[in-house]
Design a protein around this motif. Structure first.
Motif, mmCIF file in Angstrom:
data_model
loop_
_atom_site.group_PDB
_atom_site.id
_atom_site.type_symbol
_atom_site.label_atom_id
_atom_site.label_comp_id
_atom_site.label_asym_id
_atom_site.label_seq_id
_atom_site.Cartn_x
_atom_site.Cartn_y
_atom_site.Cartn_z
ATOM 1 N N LEU A 1 0.844 -1.188 0.000
ATOM 2 C CA LEU A 1 0.000 0.000 0.000
ATOM 3 C C LEU A 1 0.881 1.240 0.000
ATOM 4 N N ASP A 2 0.657 2.120 -0.988
ATOM 5 C CA ASP A 2 1.268 3.446 -0.993
ATOM 6 C C ASP A 2 0.187 4.414 -0.516
ATOM 7 N N ALA A 3 0.246 4.769 0.756
ATOM 8 C CA ALA A 3 -0.801 5.562 1.391
ATOM 9 C C ALA A 3 -0.469 7.043 1.279
ATOM 10 N N GLY A 4 -1.148 7.719 0.348
ATOM 11 C CA GLY A 4 -0.825 9.103 0.034
ATOM 12 C C GLY A 4 0.110 9.136 -1.150
ATOM 13 N N CYS A 5 -0.346 8.589 -2.275
ATOM 14 C CA CYS A 5 0.548 8.283 -3.397
ATOM 15 C C CYS A 5 0.909 9.490 -4.247
ATOM 16 N N GLY A 6 0.193 10.617 -4.098
ATOM 17 C CA GLY A 6 0.502 11.772 -4.925
ATOM 18 C C GLY A 6 0.369 11.448 -6.404
ATOM 19 N N ALA A 7 1.360 11.860 -7.186
ATOM 20 C CA ALA A 7 1.323 11.624 -8.632
ATOM 21 C C ALA A 7 1.762 10.213 -9.012
ATOM 22 N N GLY A 8 2.026 9.361 -8.025
ATOM 23 C CA GLY A 8 2.224 7.943 -8.284
ATOM 24 C C GLY A 8 3.629 7.499 -8.602
ATOM 25 N N ASP A 9 4.635 8.366 -8.416
ATOM 26 C CA ASP A 9 5.989 7.980 -8.807
ATOM 27 C C ASP A 9 6.524 6.832 -7.960
ATOM 28 N N VAL A 10 6.276 6.861 -6.634
ATOM 29 C CA VAL A 10 6.737 5.762 -5.781
ATOM 30 C C VAL A 10 5.936 4.500 -6.069
ATOM 31 N N ALA A 11 4.627 4.635 -6.270
ATOM 32 C CA ALA A 11 3.798 3.465 -6.564
ATOM 33 C C ALA A 11 4.306 2.738 -7.802
ATOM 34 N N ARG A 12 4.720 3.488 -8.813
ATOM 35 C CA ARG A 12 5.227 2.851 -10.035
ATOM 36 C C ARG A 12 6.522 2.093 -9.759
#
Length: 273
Positions: A58-69
């Motif tokens: 879980l990326d909680a507070g993902c913003g523009a998604g750079d870490v999630a990617r």
């Protein structure tokens, strides 16, 4: 759902922004993610979270998604990342930037997660808790959805550590005082409290690492520190007449002399559920 905010800083209120301001703030998030000092903070956190193939994160507070990617690439094959943010506009930006990988984008509140207990192998929560009204409630939720033996990784800022050199000390103090609660949250010490908060939740193997970010010129600092960025609209400053121009003038002069300096500590705290 939207978390209760201590103060409505721009990054805590993206869905209410006009389209041009939203685009500017999303661009600012992306620029911060590319900054070498933020990358250094994230490297410390990555080593602590230890994402691996097959995990569900879980990326909680993902913003523009750079870490999630990046997390999605690390958990492939067989893994999944849930990218959660309270802002529908931010999630839309993250979806637009999706480059592959198993990522599910979800609107939600970190203090009231709509997931079952022990859903995730690990949780990443970066610079979110400084904005929420009850950080302990949010952390309790992050721990609740983490499986036994999973890792919880929190990254947050200690805004009270912010310091400058090369500029007038008293003027810097006035500027910082005006900016807290307007362009930065009033919950200044969140970063340094993360270790205690994880211990209070009963996590094991808790560690906390302070990463002091160094900015040796105004352009570098402006990417992360809004009070150094002349592109921040004047109406957002809400400072007495002339103070903004005096401050930015000193910052520019220090940059030309080569003796400008700014430092800010961001903490990485991790523990095992």
């Amino acid at each position: 759902m939207e978390p209760a905010q201590l103060d409505r800083t721009p990054f805590a209120d993206l869905d209410r922004m006009p389209p041009d301001m939203l685009a500017m703030l999303v661009a600012a998030l992306e620029a911060m993610s590319r900054h070498p000092e933020i990358q250094r903070v994230r490297h410390t956190a990555w080593q602590a979270l230890r994402p691996a193939p097959g995990q569900r994160l879980l990326d909680a507070g993902c913003g523009a998604g750079d870490v999630a990617r990046e997390l999605a690439a690390a958990v492939a094959p067989g893994g999944e990342v849930v990218a959660l943010d309270y802002s529908a506009a931010t999630l839309a930006a993250a979806r637009e930037r999706h480059t592959g990988g198993d990522i599910r984008y979800v609107t939600g509140d970190v203090a009231a997660l709509d997931f079952d207990d022990e859903t995730f192998d690990g949780v990443w929560c970066e610079r979110v808790l400084q904005h929420v009204d009850d950080a302990d409630a949010a952390i309790a939720e992050l721990v609740r959805v983490t499986r036994t033996g999973g890792r919880v990784c929190l990254l947050d800022t200690d805004w009270s550590s912010l310091a400058f050199d090369g500029v007038d000390k008293a003027l810097a103090g006035r500027i910082v005082g005006h900016m807290h609660g307007r362009l930065t949250p009033r919950q200044l010490d969140m970063g340094r409290t993360l270790r205690r908060r994880l211990l209070d939740r009963g996590l094991q193997d808790v560690s906390a690492t302070p990463v002091t970010c160094f900015f040796g010129d105004p352009a570098s600092a402006a990417v992360v520190l809004p009070m150094v960025n002349p592109q921040v609209p004047e109406e957002s400053w809400m400072t007495p007449a002339g103070l903004r121009d005096e401050w930015l003038g000193q910052v520019g002069t220090a940059g030309e002399r080569g003796d400008f300096l700014a430092v800010l500590t961001i903490w990485v705290a991790t523990g095992t559920a």
